[in-house]
Design a protein around this motif. Structure first.
Motif, mmCIF file in Angstrom:
data_model
loop_
_atom_site.group_PDB
_atom_site.id
_atom_site.type_symbol
_atom_site.label_atom_id
_atom_site.label_comp_id
_atom_site.label_asym_id
_atom_site.label_seq_id
_atom_site.Cartn_x
_atom_site.Cartn_y
_atom_site.Cartn_z
ATOM 1 N N PRO A 1 0.836 -1.213 0.000
ATOM 2 C CA PRO A 1 0.000 0.000 0.000
ATOM 3 C C PRO A 1 0.874 1.268 0.000
ATOM 4 O O PRO A 1 1.902 1.330 0.691
ATOM 5 C CB PRO A 1 -0.790 -0.100 1.314
ATOM 6 C CG PRO A 1 -0.468 -1.450 1.898
ATOM 7 C CD PRO A 1 0.850 -1.853 1.326
ATOM 8 N N ILE A 2 0.465 2.268 -0.764
ATOM 9 C CA ILE A 2 1.151 3.560 -0.801
ATOM 10 C C ILE A 2 0.109 4.673 -0.674
ATOM 11 O O ILE A 2 -0.904 4.664 -1.382
ATOM 12 C CB ILE A 2 1.963 3.760 -2.093
ATOM 13 C CG1 ILE A 2 3.046 2.687 -2.223
ATOM 14 C CG2 ILE A 2 2.597 5.157 -2.132
ATOM 15 C CD1 ILE A 2 3.883 2.806 -3.495
ATOM 16 N N GLN B 1 -5.097 1.432 5.605
ATOM 17 C CA GLN B 1 -3.714 1.926 5.680
ATOM 18 C C GLN B 1 -3.519 3.135 4.782
ATOM 19 O O GLN B 1 -2.920 4.137 5.184
ATOM 20 C CB GLN B 1 -2.735 0.822 5.248
ATOM 21 C CG GLN B 1 -2.387 -0.209 6.295
ATOM 22 C CD GLN B 1 -1.378 -1.196 5.745
ATOM 23 O OE1 GLN B 1 -1.640 -1.909 4.777
ATOM 24 N NE2 GLN B 1 -0.213 -1.256 6.357
ATOM 25 N N ILE B 2 -4.010 3.022 3.567
ATOM 26 C CA ILE B 2 -3.806 4.095 2.588
ATOM 27 C C ILE B 2 -4.545 5.363 3.021
ATOM 28 O O ILE B 2 -3.968 6.455 3.029
ATOM 29 C CB ILE B 2 -4.261 3.635 1.189
ATOM 30 C CG1 ILE B 2 -3.316 2.539 0.677
ATOM 31 C CG2 ILE B 2 -4.295 4.815 0.212
ATOM 32 C CD1 ILE B 2 -3.811 1.835 -0.569
ATOM 33 N N THR B 3 -5.822 5.221 3.382
ATOM 34 C CA THR B 3 -6.597 6.412 3.742
ATOM 35 C C THR B 3 -6.074 7.059 5.021
ATOM 36 O O THR B 3 -6.115 8.289 5.149
ATOM 37 C CB THR B 3 -8.089 6.069 3.895
ATOM 38 O OG1 THR B 3 -8.248 5.012 4.847
ATOM 39 C CG2 THR B 3 -8.687 5.641 2.571
ATOM 40 N N ASN B 4 -5.560 6.263 5.943
ATOM 41 C CA ASN B 4 -4.994 6.833 7.172
ATOM 42 C C ASN B 4 -3.757 7.682 6.888
ATOM 43 O O ASN B 4 -3.405 8.559 7.686
ATOM 44 C CB ASN B 4 -4.627 5.727 8.164
ATOM 45 C CG ASN B 4 -5.837 5.145 8.861
ATOM 46 O OD1 ASN B 4 -6.925 5.694 8.804
ATOM 47 N ND2 ASN B 4 -5.651 4.003 9.520
ATOM 48 N N HIS C 1 3.612 1.794 2.972
ATOM 49 C CA HIS C 1 3.216 1.125 4.206
ATOM 50 C C HIS C 1 3.699 -0.323 4.224
ATOM 51 O O HIS C 1 4.074 -0.868 3.176
ATOM 52 C CB HIS C 1 1.686 1.161 4.338
ATOM 53 C CG HIS C 1 1.124 2.548 4.348
ATOM 54 N ND1 HIS C 1 1.232 3.386 5.435
ATOM 55 C CD2 HIS C 1 0.464 3.260 3.390
ATOM 56 C CE1 HIS C 1 0.648 4.539 5.159
ATOM 57 N NE2 HIS C 1 0.180 4.492 3.921
ATOM 58 N N PRO C 2 3.660 -0.979 5.375
ATOM 59 C CA PRO C 2 4.073 -2.385 5.450
ATOM 60 C C PRO C 2 3.280 -3.262 4.486
ATOM 61 O O PRO C 2 2.059 -3.134 4.381
ATOM 62 C CB PRO C 2 3.785 -2.758 6.910
ATOM 63 C CG PRO C 2 3.889 -1.473 7.650
ATOM 64 C CD PRO C 2 3.351 -0.424 6.708
ATOM 65 N N PRO C 3 3.972 -4.149 3.763
ATOM 66 C CA PRO C 3 3.297 -5.006 2.775
ATOM 67 C C PRO C 3 2.569 -6.180 3.445
ATOM 68 O O PRO C 3 2.790 -6.488 4.616
ATOM 69 C CB PRO C 3 4.447 -5.502 1.906
ATOM 70 C CG PRO C 3 5.646 -5.472 2.803
ATOM 71 C CD PRO C 3 5.429 -4.317 3.739
ATOM 72 N N SER D 1 -11.372 -8.944 3.421
ATOM 73 C CA SER D 1 -10.797 -8.429 4.667
ATOM 74 C C SER D 1 -9.429 -7.804 4.422
ATOM 75 O O SER D 1 -9.096 -6.752 4.983
ATOM 76 C CB SER D 1 -10.684 -9.547 5.704
ATOM 77 O OG SER D 1 -11.946 -10.064 6.035
ATOM 78 N N LEU D 2 -8.630 -8.450 3.582
ATOM 79 C CA LEU D 2 -7.296 -7.931 3.271
ATOM 80 C C LEU D 2 -7.396 -6.591 2.547
ATOM 81 O O LEU D 2 -6.671 -5.641 2.871
ATOM 82 C CB LEU D 2 -6.526 -8.940 2.420
ATOM 83 C CG LEU D 2 -5.126 -8.528 1.953
ATOM 84 C CD1 LEU D 2 -4.234 -8.141 3.135
ATOM 85 C CD2 LEU D 2 -4.483 -9.646 1.135
ATOM 86 N N ILE D 3 -8.302 -6.486 1.605
ATOM 87 C CA ILE D 3 -8.463 -5.233 0.866
ATOM 88 C C ILE D 3 -8.921 -4.120 1.793
ATOM 89 O O ILE D 3 -8.459 -2.970 1.700
ATOM 90 C CB ILE D 3 -9.440 -5.423 -0.312
ATOM 91 C CG1 ILE D 3 -8.815 -6.327 -1.373
ATOM 92 C CG2 ILE D 3 -9.815 -4.071 -0.931
ATOM 93 C CD1 ILE D 3 -9.767 -6.749 -2.481
ATOM 94 N N GLN D 4 -9.822 -4.429 2.720
ATOM 95 C CA GLN D 4 -10.275 -3.418 3.683
ATOM 96 C C GLN D 4 -9.109 -2.919 4.543
ATOM 97 O O GLN D 4 -8.998 -1.721 4.824
ATOM 98 C CB GLN D 4 -11.369 -4.001 4.572
ATOM 99 C CG GLN D 4 -12.704 -4.175 3.876
ATOM 100 C CD GLN D 4 -13.749 -4.808 4.776
ATOM 101 O OE1 GLN D 4 -13.513 -5.028 5.964
ATOM 102 N NE2 GLN D 4 -14.922 -5.103 4.214
ATOM 103 N N LYS D 5 -8.233 -3.829 4.940
ATOM 104 C CA LYS D 5 -7.070 -3.451 5.744
ATOM 105 C C LYS D 5 -6.135 -2.537 4.944
ATOM 106 O O LYS D 5 -5.633 -1.525 5.450
ATOM 107 C CB LYS D 5 -6.318 -4.708 6.194
ATOM 108 C CG LYS D 5 -5.166 -4.446 7.134
ATOM 109 C CD LYS D 5 -4.420 -5.736 7.467
ATOM 110 C CE LYS D 5 -5.285 -6.710 8.233
ATOM 111 N NZ LYS D 5 -4.527 -7.918 8.654
#
Length: 247
Positions: free
Chosen positions: A189-190, A236-239, A217-219, A228-232
């Motif tokens: 995620p970036i 990360q990205i939006t935060n 972010h951490p991969p 669930s993985l996509i939501q996580k």
């Protein structure tokens, strides 16, 4: 006053940008057709370094924060928010050892010197948003490609760019197709900040003095439930997006 100043500076930028695209078009052709993939890939990396330097005319600066230990012997699916076309050159340059390929709309595959040539011949996926079958097939092909050659696919799951920097909800179909066809890939995620400010006045003139920031972010390994993985990853990205924090 700043907007008035941006008119002549934007013209200078577009002259430099256009020259870079025209000069690198035959360089790309020669590298790919005479020297092969690796030479072509290097020419594309250098092209995008020059594109970044051309935006320095506008006072644009770049920060790319990547403290993650990301292996180069694994395929990657790079997932990021999308604010403008100026998101792309820094990803190509700073992630160059991972051979980034893009999921792009099919219209960009024609008519733009250097850019269209690379999208057609560099391994990226050109998707027709009006043709779901074609889009899925192109994404499946890209997933298999990065899985086989341990390269990376860059996808903007928002679908279209945010004109204000505030992230849009992810469309998950394309990302799921890539994950299914590249099961050994890391999801990277970036978060991108401030790229939209280049277009604060529209396509002309361009914004001056923009500081575009990237945070890697951490991969994640692909495992368990895709949803669930996509939501996580989306969280990360939006935060990491400043405009989201300031709502």
């Amino acid at each position: 006053m700043l907007k008035l100043l941006s008119y002549p500076i934007t013209i200078l930028y577009f002259v430099a940008f256009g020259l870079i695209l025209v000069i690198f078009h035959p360089i790309q052709w020669f590298c790919l057709n005479v020297l092969g993939y690796n030479a072509h890939k290097k020419s594309v990396s250098i092209l995008n370094w020059f594109i970044m330097r051309s935006t320095n005319i506008l006072g644009t600066r770049y920060s790319f924060d990547n403290s993650q230990d990301i292996p180069s012997n694994r395929p990657l699916i790079i997932v990021t928010n999308h604010q403008s076309m100026y998101d792309i050159p820094p990803i190509i340059w700073y992630m160059r050892k991972h051979h980034p390929k893009f999921v792009s709309k099919i219209e960009l595959g024609k008519g733009i010197p250097s850019v269209s040539y690379n999208l057609r011949h560099g391994g990226s996926a050109l998707i027709d948003r009006k043709d779901p079958k074609q889009s899925i097939e192109a994404l499946e092909q890209l997933g298999r490609y990065i899985e086989k050659y341990h390269r990376s696919a860059v996808i903007f799951p928002e679908g279209t760019r945010s004109r204000t920097g505030v992230p849009k909800p992810f469309r998950t179909t394309g990302l799921k197709v890539l994950m299914k066809n590249a099961p050994s890939a890391f999801i990277v995620p970036i978060s991108i900040n401030n790229s939209w400010k280049m277009l604060r006045y529209g396509q002309f003139p361009l914004g001056l003095g923009t500081h575009i920031q990237f945070k890697v972010h951490p991969p994640h390994e692909i495992s368990g439930d895709f949803e669930s993985l996509i939501q996580k990853v989306e969280q990360q990205i939006t935060n990491g997006i400043n405009e989201q924090k300031h709502e």
